[in-house]
Scaffold this motif. Structure first.
Motif, PDB file in Angstrom:
ATOM      1  N   LEU A   1       0.829  -1.210   0.000  1.00  0.00           N
ATOM      2  CA  LEU A   1       0.000   0.000   0.000  1.00  0.00           C
ATOM      3  C   LEU A   1       0.863   1.261   0.000  1.00  0.00           C
ATOM      4  N   ILE A   2       1.956   1.189   0.753  1.00  0.00           N
ATOM      5  CA  ILE A   2       2.779   2.392   0.902  1.00  0.00           C
ATOM      6  C   ILE A   2       3.749   2.537  -0.272  1.00  0.00           C
ATOM      7  N   ARG A   3       3.901   1.483  -1.066  1.00  0.00           N
ATOM      8  CA  ARG A   3       4.829   1.470  -2.201  1.00  0.00           C
ATOM      9  C   ARG A   3       4.816   2.804  -2.959  1.00  0.00           C
TER      10      ARG A   3
ATOM     11  N   LEU B   1       5.669   5.583  -2.104  1.00  0.00           N
ATOM     12  CA  LEU B   1       5.480   6.814  -1.320  1.00  0.00           C
ATOM     13  C   LEU B   1       6.844   7.448  -1.116  1.00  0.00           C
TER      14      LEU B   1
ATOM     15  N   ILE C   1       8.207  10.683   0.010  1.00  0.00           N
ATOM     16  CA  ILE C   1       8.201  12.055   0.481  1.00  0.00           C
ATOM     17  C   ILE C   1       9.268  12.193   1.547  1.00  0.00           C
TER      18      ILE C   1
ATOM     19  N   PHE D   1       9.574  12.550   5.614  1.00  0.00           N
ATOM     20  CA  PHE D   1       8.550  11.735   6.251  1.00  0.00           C
ATOM     21  C   PHE D   1       8.922  10.254   6.182  1.00  0.00           C
ATOM     22  N   ASN D   2       9.446   9.854   5.024  1.00  0.00           N
ATOM     23  CA  ASN D   2       9.880   8.471   4.855  1.00  0.00           C
ATOM     24  C   ASN D   2      10.950   8.079   5.859  1.00  0.00           C
TER      25      ASN D   2
ATOM     26  N   ALA E   1       9.513   7.751   9.266  1.00  0.00           N
ATOM     27  CA  ALA E   1       8.750   6.510   9.385  1.00  0.00           C
ATOM     28  C   ALA E   1       9.672   5.323   9.610  1.00  0.00           C
TER      29      ALA E   1
END
Lengths: 324, 276
Positions: A126-128, A130, A132, A135-136, A139
């Motif tokens: 789902l996060i693939r 992404l 940014i 933020f990455n 995380a």
């Protein structure tokens, strides 16, 4: 700084004549000494390996042999040991308490491996893509925190989470499920799953980050091809993401399975195997048998059995991961 | 249903998922923090900022946990384990990868035995052996076995790193008359720095977080590792939630700070260590 050291061509270091080095002179024999080494040098190569192997031999291999030996004796750790034949081994399969501990370890595999890998896969796909920046990074760091803490700390934090006044019950009450609240780690039915949740918390973030980095390495053209073939999200997942992450899944499964089968820290801190024997695992049982009940032989049999069990379960996982 | 809004929608939901996962990772620690600020011997709620935060709980926990002694002890154990283990693993990995060690395959096979070996499988005989050596209760009782236990992974790790070095480099140095030691020091080691630093981090974590060995082999909690001391602290103050949470947070704070400071290296090392 590490990168520089890694890529700098060390040629100048090689050429530099070193003080004290004897002049090698012309190489002896018709063939210049290329791969062939003089016997004296071969044997001196052992010196490089010796320190590691001595420590390993004295503190791992020798005790391992002793564990095997102890497992055939009945010994209280003080008096003389009496031969017990296969009694200790037979007990593992007949004593409910011992067999139960092994079965509990297998239940934990679900929480340490199956859940984190499946949910990690869902999250990663789902996060693939992404991307940014800051933020990455945040995380990744935050998701990693459970992995770098001592498991003992996880045990303490979650003992508090699961207690009567803890956050789990507070949340349940807040959403009107007051009837479900309980002292989770003291509950005969829910203690083992609750311990499992702690293991899940420990491994989930790590699996997700590992799977995410694996997803990033999958060739984007594969996704494009799948889309051109009219694949939906689900088909795409099974056709591209899942096969592409085979290696990472095997890694998560290996680490999680070892952590589940050989669990000690979390269980010892959170429940010490209780209530009753509901959360007893082989690691805690070995500790208990040796140091609280003075049954060294029985503890050793369980220990050797545990080591063999880990190998046996890891083997197929590793093979699956290698097959690429 | 234009594409722009649907990708934006996707982005938002992805961020939401990620934030939820992050919350799950830190909630237990946050819950500990709010409980740590509640009045001692009270029953704090799971997660709520206390009206009157009791910051001096941390000062009390500092004394109760004997924090300085515990921290010093952990540092001593790490200094005893990590440099020696990294050096031995590097030497053996170099020997197995680049020198033609007699019986090298046998050595590899022996190490393979230890790669997945649970510590529990050794703890019983280790206890009696270290007792006979007179080391029980000293930090050596944790340092020496831990070095041995770390060897299989460490040697395989360093061997893999040295195997990647082109043999042409070594051969050139050899023709120049360099001894294996000089080749190791001047050619190989500089190339192995990334592998060495990752291994150092992994060994540090394994030592700092080690619980079973200190618990069994060292009676005095203040001579154990942080994890061992933390376990003992829970045993003593398990009923005083505020003090327990404050103490636990204090004890794990150094690992958290070290991790946050070197997070890049930690994440990289852990990911690499996993994939190997």
């Amino acid at each position: 700084m590490t990168r520089d050291a890694g890529t700098r061509p060390p040629g100048h270091l090689v050429r530099r004549p070193t003080v004290g080095t004897p002049d090698p002179g012309p190489p002896p024999g018709p063939h210049p000494a290329r791969r062939r080494r003089r016997p004296a040098r071969r044997w001196s190569a052992l010196l490089w390996v010796a320190p590691a192997m001595i420590m390993y031999g004295v503190f791992v291999l020798y005790p391992l042999g002793q564990s095997v030996q102890f497992s055939f004796y009945e010994w209280d750790g003080i008096g003389p040991a009496t031969p017990a034949g296969l009694d200790n081994w037979r007990a593992i399969f007949t004593e409910p308490e011992l067999l139960g501990s092994v079965l509990h370890a297998f239940v934990l595999i679900f929480f340490y491996t199956v859940l984190p890998v499946s949910l990690g896969l869902v999250a990663a796909s789902l996060i693939r893509e992404l991307r940014i920046g800051a933020f990455n990074t945040t995380a990744r760091v935050v998701l990693f925190v459970p992995q770098v803490l001592p498991p003992v700390a996880a045990g303490i934090a979650w003992t508090w989470m699961f207690s009567t006044d803890g956050l789990v019950n507070q949340t349940l009450s807040a959403v009107g499920l007051e009837s479900l609240t309980r002292a989770w780690l003291g509950d005969f039915t829910f203690a083992l799953p609750a311990v499992g949740v702690i293991g899940f918390w420990l491994s989930f973030g790590f699996c997700t980050v590992l799977l995410l980095s694996g997803v990033g390495k999958i060739d984007p053209s594969l996704y494009e091809a799948a889309r051109l073939d009219g694949a939906g999200r689900v088909a795409e997942f099974f056709a591209v993401t899942l096969p592409g992450l085979r290696g990472e899944i095997a890694v998560c499964a290996t680490i999680g399975t070892i952590a589940a089968l050989a669990s000690f820290d979390v269980v010892q801190i959170a429940t010490q195997g209780g209530p009753g024997y509901q959360t007893m695992v082989p690691g805690v049982e070995i500790y208990r048998l040796t140091f609280l009940e003075q049954q060294v032989g029985q503890a050793s049999a369980l220990a050797v059995f545990l080591a063999a069990l880990v190998l046996l379960v890891i083997w197929p996982i590793q093979r699956l991961g290698r097959h690429e | 249903m234009n594409t722009v809004s649907s990708t934006r929608h996707g982005l938002v939901s992805r961020v939401v998922i990620l934030v939820a996962l992050m919350a799950f990772a830190v909630l237990p620690l946050l819950s500990m923090l709010t409980a740590a600020l509640a009045p001692q011997n009270s029953t704090p709620p799971g997660l709520a900022w206390p009206e009157d935060p009791q910051w001096q709980n941390f000062a009390d926990a500092w004394t109760a946990a004997n924090f300085l002694a515990l921290f010093e002890s952990s540092v001593l154990i790490v200094l005893g384990v990590v440099p020696a283990a990294v050096a031995m693993a590097a030497a053996a990995g170099y020997g197995l990868a680049q020198l033609d060690v007699p019986g090298g395959r046998f050595v590899n096979a022996l190490l393979l035995v230890g790669l997945t070996l649970p510590f529990e499988a050794l703890i019983t005989p280790l206890y009696y052996n270290l007792r006979d050596m007179g080391l029980l209760g000293t930090r050596w009782a944790v340092i020496l076995p831990l070095i041995g236990l770390l060897m299989p992974f460490g040697v395989f790790w360093m061997r893999a790193s040295f195997l990647r070095v082109e043999t042409a480099l070594t051969e050139a140095a050899e023709l120049d008359g360099a001894t294996p030691w000089q080749i190791f020091r001047q050619v190989q080691l500089p190339l192995a720095v990334p592998a060495l630093s990752a291994l150092t981090i992994l060994f540090f974590l394994a030592t700092w977080n080690q619980y079973l060995l200190p618990l069994v082999l060292i009676d005095d909690p203040t001579m154990r590792t942080v994890a061992g001391g933390l376990g003992a602290f829970q045993g003593e103050h398990g009923t005083n939630i505020a003090l327990l949470c404050a103490g636990s947070l204090l004890i794990i704070a150094p690992s958290l700070l070290v991790f946050l400071f070197f997070q890049r290296h930690f994440v990289k090392a852990l990911l690499q260590g996993a994939v190997k």
